[in-house]
Design a protein around this motif. Structure first.
Motif, mmCIF file in Angstrom:
data_model
loop_
_atom_site.group_PDB
_atom_site.id
_atom_site.type_symbol
_atom_site.label_atom_id
_atom_site.label_comp_id
_atom_site.label_asym_id
_atom_site.label_seq_id
_atom_site.Cartn_x
_atom_site.Cartn_y
_atom_site.Cartn_z
ATOM 1 N N GLU A 148 -11.926 -23.121 28.964
ATOM 2 C CA GLU A 148 -11.406 -23.731 30.096
ATOM 3 C C GLU A 148 -10.637 -25.325 29.688
ATOM 4 N N GLN A 149 -10.932 -26.267 29.062
ATOM 5 C CA GLN A 149 -10.791 -27.286 28.024
ATOM 6 C C GLN A 149 -9.243 -26.446 27.617
ATOM 7 N N LEU A 150 -9.420 -25.689 26.507
ATOM 8 C CA LEU A 150 -8.091 -25.352 25.676
ATOM 9 C C LEU A 150 -6.779 -24.796 26.703
ATOM 10 N N TYR A 151 -7.220 -24.149 28.007
ATOM 11 C CA TYR A 151 -5.818 -23.813 28.938
ATOM 12 C C TYR A 151 -5.537 -25.299 29.556
ATOM 13 N N LYS A 152 -5.667 -25.870 29.920
ATOM 14 C CA LYS A 152 -5.063 -27.634 30.053
ATOM 15 C C LYS A 152 -4.590 -27.928 28.963
ATOM 16 N N TYR A 153 -4.408 -27.957 27.596
ATOM 17 C CA TYR A 153 -3.743 -28.637 27.240
ATOM 18 C C TYR A 153 -2.341 -27.522 27.110
ATOM 19 N N TYR A 154 -2.779 -26.151 26.989
ATOM 20 C CA TYR A 154 -1.991 -24.956 26.608
ATOM 21 C C TYR A 154 -0.633 -25.299 27.516
ATOM 22 N N SER A 155 -1.407 -25.752 29.168
ATOM 23 C CA SER A 155 -0.455 -25.321 29.894
ATOM 24 C C SER A 155 -0.070 -27.048 29.954
ATOM 25 N N GLY A 156 -0.622 -28.004 29.289
ATOM 26 C CA GLY A 156 0.200 -29.196 29.773
ATOM 27 C C GLY A 156 1.082 -29.519 28.565
ATOM 28 N N TYR A 214 0.992 -1.062 0.099
ATOM 29 C CA TYR A 214 -0.072 -0.052 0.204
ATOM 30 C C TYR A 214 0.806 1.050 -0.223
ATOM 31 N N ARG A 215 2.397 1.355 0.801
ATOM 32 C CA ARG A 215 3.022 2.449 0.965
ATOM 33 C C ARG A 215 2.879 2.818 1.725
ATOM 34 N N ARG A 216 2.237 1.809 2.370
ATOM 35 C CA ARG A 216 1.596 3.318 3.525
ATOM 36 C C ARG A 216 2.131 2.898 5.316
ATOM 37 N N SER A 217 2.450 4.722 5.774
ATOM 38 C CA SER A 217 2.780 3.175 7.168
ATOM 39 C C SER A 217 2.428 2.188 8.116
ATOM 40 N N ALA A 218 2.398 2.081 8.543
ATOM 41 C CA ALA A 218 1.214 1.782 10.245
ATOM 42 C C ALA A 218 2.303 2.071 11.700
ATOM 43 N N GLU A 219 1.350 2.311 12.437
ATOM 44 C CA GLU A 219 2.048 1.781 13.285
ATOM 45 C C GLU A 219 1.787 0.617 14.371
ATOM 46 N N VAL A 220 3.003 -0.426 15.030
ATOM 47 C CA VAL A 220 2.674 -1.644 15.299
ATOM 48 C C VAL A 220 2.055 -0.904 16.882
ATOM 49 N N ILE A 221 0.821 -2.259 17.480
ATOM 50 C CA ILE A 221 0.092 -2.298 18.346
ATOM 51 C C ILE A 221 0.080 -3.780 19.095
ATOM 52 N N HIS A 222 0.373 -4.562 18.989
ATOM 53 C CA HIS A 222 0.663 -6.064 19.380
ATOM 54 C C HIS A 222 -1.200 -6.344 20.098
ATOM 55 N N PRO A 223 -1.492 -7.751 19.385
ATOM 56 C CA PRO A 223 -2.972 -7.785 19.528
ATOM 57 C C PRO A 223 -2.551 -7.735 21.566
ATOM 58 N N PRO A 224 -4.261 -7.986 22.045
ATOM 59 C CA PRO A 224 -4.714 -8.553 23.448
ATOM 60 C C PRO A 224 -3.678 -9.685 23.742
ATOM 61 N N VAL A 225 -3.479 -9.764 24.997
ATOM 62 C CA VAL A 225 -3.298 -11.059 25.701
ATOM 63 C C VAL A 225 -4.211 -11.067 27.303
ATOM 64 N N ASP A 226 -4.413 -12.047 27.407
ATOM 65 C CA ASP A 226 -5.039 -12.079 29.012
ATOM 66 C C ASP A 226 -4.198 -13.076 29.309
ATOM 67 N N THR A 227 -2.844 -12.538 30.327
ATOM 68 C CA THR A 227 -2.262 -13.038 31.180
ATOM 69 C C THR A 227 -2.660 -14.039 31.973
ATOM 70 N N ASP A 228 -4.113 -13.156 33.001
ATOM 71 C CA ASP A 228 -5.060 -13.553 34.051
ATOM 72 C C ASP A 228 -5.210 -14.778 33.669
ATOM 73 N N LEU A 229 -6.129 -15.379 32.437
ATOM 74 C CA LEU A 229 -6.485 -16.407 32.445
ATOM 75 C C LEU A 229 -5.242 -18.083 31.588
ATOM 76 N N LEU A 230 -4.202 -17.307 31.679
ATOM 77 C CA LEU A 230 -2.994 -17.958 31.330
ATOM 78 C C LEU A 230 -1.961 -17.748 31.993
ATOM 79 N N PRO A 231 -1.354 -18.437 33.172
ATOM 80 C CA PRO A 231 -0.271 -18.193 33.879
ATOM 81 C C PRO A 231 0.952 -19.098 32.671
ATOM 82 N N VAL A 232 2.119 -18.754 33.539
ATOM 83 C CA VAL A 232 3.031 -19.940 33.502
ATOM 84 C C VAL A 232 2.624 -21.323 34.411
#
Length: 285
Positions: A266-274, A185-203
């Protein structure tokens, strides 16, 4: 954030999204926008009721004529040549601010001269630009399609570039996408990364003996590359998602690869964490 919400209440705002038929990454961004814009109306090409989150479903949703065409549930992509016309028919004369979230045509809406249009772009129209061969390679489409699709693709490229001039400010979801916006497009764009809910996906300290892919099963995600790799490695891979490539991936995957439909969070988070590792084979992601 509260000050921003109070300020925006002084303006009539519309949010434009390509389509609503599932909760993927783009819809997570849409959710966050609607949280900031509690009074905004929502415009989209088509909407499958019950396919998105409650926050999105509860909004006033205005759809295009695509939503009333036959077979739109499973074959809406076949109407791609009609998408530019459909998105241009929306009337925004009463709105002060338009915010589009787009990977297809939403950024091409027509707006009045005094209306501000900000577009959060997930990608230029990938299937007619750098990923055209991934979607429309000769081994994926038939004889007739190979002769028709190039003509429509040429038209869509011209429309995509022309309509980019209607956007006042571009926001990209990554530096990679910002480079592609500049390229096409020959246009500049500011970068804003998508949101992440870190409370729902703890380490998580758990590590079970499987690798994980959570993805829409479409060509640019390159899940086929991961399937071929894990076929050779023999390690366990779980693929969670749905899309037009699911049947082919299922057919080519070995016994060590398991395919699951989209799951509740809720099920998806279990797969992520494991999982031992999360696999992202696509270049764009």
């Amino acid at each position: 954030m509260e000050d921003l919400i109070k300020t925006l209440k002084d303006y009539k705002v519309a949010v434009v999204h390509d389509w609503l038929n599932g909760m993927r990454g783009g819809e997570k961004v849409l959710e966050a926008l609607l949280e900031i814009l509690p009074d905004a109306d929502l415009f989209t090409l088509l909407h499958e009721p019950g396919s998105v989150s409650e926050r999105i479903e509860n909004r006033k949703i205005v759809t295009s004529f695509i939503d009333r065409l036959p077979y739109k549930t499973n074959h809406y992509r076949h109407y791609l040549p009609l998408f530019p016309t459909a998105i241009e028919l929306f009337d925004f004369k009463e709105y002060d601010i338009i915010i589009s979230t787009s990977h297809c045509v939403a950024k091409g809406v027509r707006t009045p001269p005094n209306t501000l249009h900000i577009s959060y772009l997930h990608s230029p129209m990938r299937y007619v630009w750098d990923m055209y061969e991934d979607y429309f390679s000769p081994d994926q489409i038939g004889w007739l399609s190979r002769r028709i699709i190039p003509m429509f693709a040429n038209y869509l490229r011209m429309w995509d570039v022309t309509s980019s001039n209607r956007v006042d400010h571009f926001i990209a979801n990554s530096a990679h996408v910002a480079k592609r916006i500049m390229k096409y497009y020959r246009r500049s764009a500011e970068v804003i990364h998508p949101p992440v809910d870190t409370d729902l996906l703890p380490v998580s300290a758990a590590s079970e003996e499987y690798y994980l892919i959570v993805s829409a099963l479409v060509p640019y995600k390159r899940v086929d590359l991961a399937v071929r790799t894990f076929n050779r490695m023999g390690k366990r891979l779980i693929v969670i998602g749905d899309g037009p490539e699911k049947a082919d991936l299922h057919r080519t995957g070995a016994k060590n690869i398991e395919f699951l439909d989209w799951l509740p969070n809720e099920q998806l988070y279990k797969y992520y964490s494991g999982c031992k590792a999360l696999i992202f084979p696509g270049e764009e992601d």
